[in-house]
Design a protein around this motif. Structure first.
Motif, PDB file in Angstrom:
ATOM      1  N   THR A   1      -2.338  10.652   3.002  1.00  0.00           N
ATOM      2  CA  THR A   1      -3.566   9.881   3.244  1.00  0.00           C
ATOM      3  C   THR A   1      -3.410   8.433   2.804  1.00  0.00           C
ATOM      4  N   THR A   2      -2.799   8.226   1.643  1.00  0.00           N
ATOM      5  CA  THR A   2      -2.618   6.864   1.130  1.00  0.00           C
ATOM      6  C   THR A   2      -1.727   6.037   2.048  1.00  0.00           C
ATOM      7  N   VAL A   3      -0.625   6.624   2.507  1.00  0.00           N
ATOM      8  CA  VAL A   3       0.284   5.895   3.401  1.00  0.00           C
ATOM      9  C   VAL A   3      -0.411   5.617   4.735  1.00  0.00           C
ATOM     10  N   GLU A   4      -1.093   6.619   5.278  1.00  0.00           N
ATOM     11  CA  GLU A   4      -1.760   6.429   6.564  1.00  0.00           C
ATOM     12  C   GLU A   4      -2.817   5.336   6.475  1.00  0.00           C
ATOM     13  N   GLU A   5      -3.571   5.309   5.392  1.00  0.00           N
ATOM     14  CA  GLU A   5      -4.592   4.270   5.231  1.00  0.00           C
ATOM     15  C   GLU A   5      -3.969   2.889   5.107  1.00  0.00           C
ATOM     16  N   ALA A   6      -2.772   2.817   4.520  1.00  0.00           N
ATOM     17  CA  ALA A   6      -2.101   1.523   4.365  1.00  0.00           C
ATOM     18  C   ALA A   6      -1.601   0.976   5.696  1.00  0.00           C
ATOM     19  N   VAL A   7      -1.109   1.860   6.563  1.00  0.00           N
ATOM     20  CA  VAL A   7      -0.473   1.384   7.805  1.00  0.00           C
ATOM     21  C   VAL A   7      -1.421   1.353   8.987  1.00  0.00           C
ATOM     22  N   ARG A   8      -2.487   2.131   8.931  1.00  0.00           N
ATOM     23  CA  ARG A   8      -3.366   2.263  10.085  1.00  0.00           C
ATOM     24  C   ARG A   8      -3.875   0.927  10.620  1.00  0.00           C
ATOM     25  N   PRO A   9      -4.266  -0.051   9.781  1.00  0.00           N
ATOM     26  CA  PRO A   9      -4.749  -1.323  10.334  1.00  0.00           C
ATOM     27  C   PRO A   9      -3.704  -2.087  11.147  1.00  0.00           C
ATOM     28  N   TYR A  10      -2.439  -1.747  10.983  1.00  0.00           N
ATOM     29  CA  TYR A  10      -1.377  -2.456  11.684  1.00  0.00           C
ATOM     30  C   TYR A  10      -0.885  -1.698  12.918  1.00  0.00           C
ATOM     31  N   ALA A  11      -1.447  -0.522  13.159  1.00  0.00           N
ATOM     32  CA  ALA A  11      -1.034   0.287  14.295  1.00  0.00           C
ATOM     33  C   ALA A  11      -1.891  -0.043  15.519  1.00  0.00           C
ATOM     34  N   LYS A  12      -1.289   0.126  16.680  1.00  0.00           N
ATOM     35  CA  LYS A  12      -2.003  -0.053  17.936  1.00  0.00           C
ATOM     36  C   LYS A  12      -1.953   1.269  18.681  1.00  0.00           C
TER      37      LYS A  12
ATOM     38  N   GLY B   1       0.811  -1.211   0.000  1.00  0.00           N
ATOM     39  CA  GLY B   1       0.000   0.000   0.000  1.00  0.00           C
ATOM     40  C   GLY B   1       0.842   1.258   0.000  1.00  0.00           C
ATOM     41  N   VAL B   2       1.946   1.250   0.733  1.00  0.00           N
ATOM     42  CA  VAL B   2       2.850   2.401   0.757  1.00  0.00           C
ATOM     43  C   VAL B   2       3.481   2.603  -0.614  1.00  0.00           C
ATOM     44  N   MET B   3       3.853   1.498  -1.265  1.00  0.00           N
ATOM     45  CA  MET B   3       4.491   1.603  -2.573  1.00  0.00           C
ATOM     46  C   MET B   3       3.568   2.242  -3.601  1.00  0.00           C
ATOM     47  N   GLN B   4       2.270   2.052  -3.466  1.00  0.00           N
ATOM     48  CA  GLN B   4       1.341   2.710  -4.385  1.00  0.00           C
ATOM     49  C   GLN B   4       1.487   4.222  -4.299  1.00  0.00           C
ATOM     50  N   ALA B   5       1.615   4.739  -3.074  1.00  0.00           N
ATOM     51  CA  ALA B   5       1.781   6.181  -2.897  1.00  0.00           C
ATOM     52  C   ALA B   5       3.136   6.636  -3.429  1.00  0.00           C
ATOM     53  N   ILE B   6       4.178   5.856  -3.163  1.00  0.00           N
ATOM     54  CA  ILE B   6       5.514   6.227  -3.627  1.00  0.00           C
ATOM     55  C   ILE B   6       5.564   6.262  -5.152  1.00  0.00           C
ATOM     56  N   GLU B   7       5.046   5.227  -5.784  1.00  0.00           N
ATOM     57  CA  GLU B   7       5.093   5.168  -7.250  1.00  0.00           C
ATOM     58  C   GLU B   7       4.284   6.288  -7.886  1.00  0.00           C
ATOM     59  N   ARG B   8       3.228   6.719  -7.210  1.00  0.00           N
ATOM     60  CA  ARG B   8       2.376   7.768  -7.774  1.00  0.00           C
ATOM     61  C   ARG B   8       3.024   9.150  -7.644  1.00  0.00           C
ATOM     62  N   HIS B   9       3.815   9.360  -6.578  1.00  0.00           N
ATOM     63  CA  HIS B   9       4.279  10.713  -6.285  1.00  0.00           C
ATOM     64  C   HIS B   9       5.793  10.905  -6.325  1.00  0.00           C
TER      65      HIS B   9
ATOM     66  N   PRO C   1       0.369  21.052  -2.620  1.00  0.00           N
ATOM     67  CA  PRO C   1      -0.312  20.690  -1.370  1.00  0.00           C
ATOM     68  C   PRO C   1      -1.279  19.531  -1.556  1.00  0.00           C
ATOM     69  N   GLU C   2      -1.940  19.474  -2.713  1.00  0.00           N
ATOM     70  CA  GLU C   2      -2.886  18.389  -2.972  1.00  0.00           C
ATOM     71  C   GLU C   2      -2.163  17.049  -3.101  1.00  0.00           C
ATOM     72  N   GLU C   3      -1.005  17.063  -3.781  1.00  0.00           N
ATOM     73  CA  GLU C   3      -0.227  15.838  -3.919  1.00  0.00           C
ATOM     74  C   GLU C   3       0.255  15.351  -2.559  1.00  0.00           C
ATOM     75  N   ALA C   4       0.779  16.250  -1.764  1.00  0.00           N
ATOM     76  CA  ALA C   4       1.286  15.868  -0.440  1.00  0.00           C
ATOM     77  C   ALA C   4       0.174  15.289   0.420  1.00  0.00           C
ATOM     78  N   ALA C   5      -1.005  15.892   0.345  1.00  0.00           N
ATOM     79  CA  ALA C   5      -2.135  15.388   1.126  1.00  0.00           C
ATOM     80  C   ALA C   5      -2.545  14.004   0.656  1.00  0.00           C
ATOM     81  N   ASP C   6      -2.539  13.787  -0.653  1.00  0.00           N
ATOM     82  CA  ASP C   6      -2.882  12.467  -1.188  1.00  0.00           C
ATOM     83  C   ASP C   6      -1.857  11.424  -0.758  1.00  0.00           C
ATOM     84  N   PHE C   7      -0.574  11.788  -0.822  1.00  0.00           N
ATOM     85  CA  PHE C   7       0.468  10.860  -0.397  1.00  0.00           C
ATOM     86  C   PHE C   7       0.278  10.484   1.070  1.00  0.00           C
TER      87      PHE C   7
END
Length: 254
Positions: free
Chosen positions: A224-235, A149-157, A216-222
């Motif tokens: 959000t995408t990374v946070e959504e990818a890692v959030r399920p694994y965070a405690k 999921g993180v790589m999707q954001a990296i490859e896009r931006h 600013p829009e690109e940074a926000a998208d990046f």
């Protein structure tokens, strides 16, 4: 590459650098063990904000930390250990730096690939002790189930579109005849706990994902995408990372 390297001169990149995971303590134990000559002086090239130089300074006679970025050096001086009496900072490209050897060890943490190799090695080799080693250190988290999921954001931006994950800077330097490799080692994994927000922010300390390279829009998208990818694994908003480092060392040649 020159344009991307220039991003390390941005204050925002230097500020984000503090969110990169630290080097395992084992790295510094191994660096100490590689010093066999006197004086126990170390040259840290491409030092950045001193992630290697600052923890190493209390263990040796002296560390000269060289980096071409004023914001990076300014940040390093303000971070823990940045004012140690055994540590000197210099803002300069390594190939034109004022060196105060001889050095019994040269360290480079994720920085050699930015440098002009022939000029760099020609500059440092005359300032080495007879048994001095150059050590290239890479480190970071491993075994991340969220990485796709993180790589999707990296490859896009990412501003670096020709990244080769198989590229080895150590092998490239060896092929140029600039390094006689003596050994390699991988450290045992350590656990590093990091807030999700800080994990996201550390990506903006890289040359290809700096905020100033994005709208600013690109940074926000990046983000959000990374946070959504890692959030399920965070405690409780905290990730548990497994950090390893790889060291490669040998005798540099001009």
């Amino acid at each position: 590459m020159t344009e991307l390297a220039a991003t390390f001169q941005q204050e925002a990149v230097a500020e984000a650098y503090q969110h990169r995971p630290p080097y395992p303590d084992e790295v510094f134990d191994r660096l100490e063990a590689l010093i066999t000559d006197e004086p126990r002086r170390v040259l840290d090239i491409g030092a950045g904000e001193g992630a290697i130089a600052r923890p190493l300074a209390p263990r040796v006679e002296h560390v000269d930390a060289i980096d071409f970025s004023q914001p990076m050096v300014d940040a390093g001086k303000q971070r823990p250990g940045g004012d140690h009496p055994n540590l000197s900072w210099q803002v300069s490209p390594i190939e034109t730096a004022d060196l105060d050897g001889p050095y019994a060890l040269v360290t480079a943490g994720a920085s050699v690939h930015w440098m002009p190799w022939e000029e760099t090695f020609a500059r440092i080799v005359p300032h080495l002790t007879p048994n001095a080693q150059l050590v290239v250190i890479e480190h970071g988290p491993v075994d991340m189930p969220w990485w796709d999921g993180v790589m999707q954001a990296i490859e896009r931006h990412s501003r670096k579109k020709n990244h080769d994950p198989k590229f080895s800077v150590v092998e490239a330097i060896r092929e140029r005849g600039l390094l006689d490799l003596s050994g390699t080692a991988r450290t045992a994994p350590i656990t590093y706990r990091q807030k999700v927000a800080d994990y996201v922010e550390q990506f903006h300390s890289t040359s290809s994902l700096a905020r100033d390279l994005m709208t600013p829009e690109e940074a926000a998208d990046f983000d959000t995408t990374v946070e959504e990818a890692v959030r399920p694994y965070a405690k409780d908003g905290v990730l548990e990372l497994k950090i390893e480092a790889e060291l490669s060392w040998g005798r540099p040649r001009a």
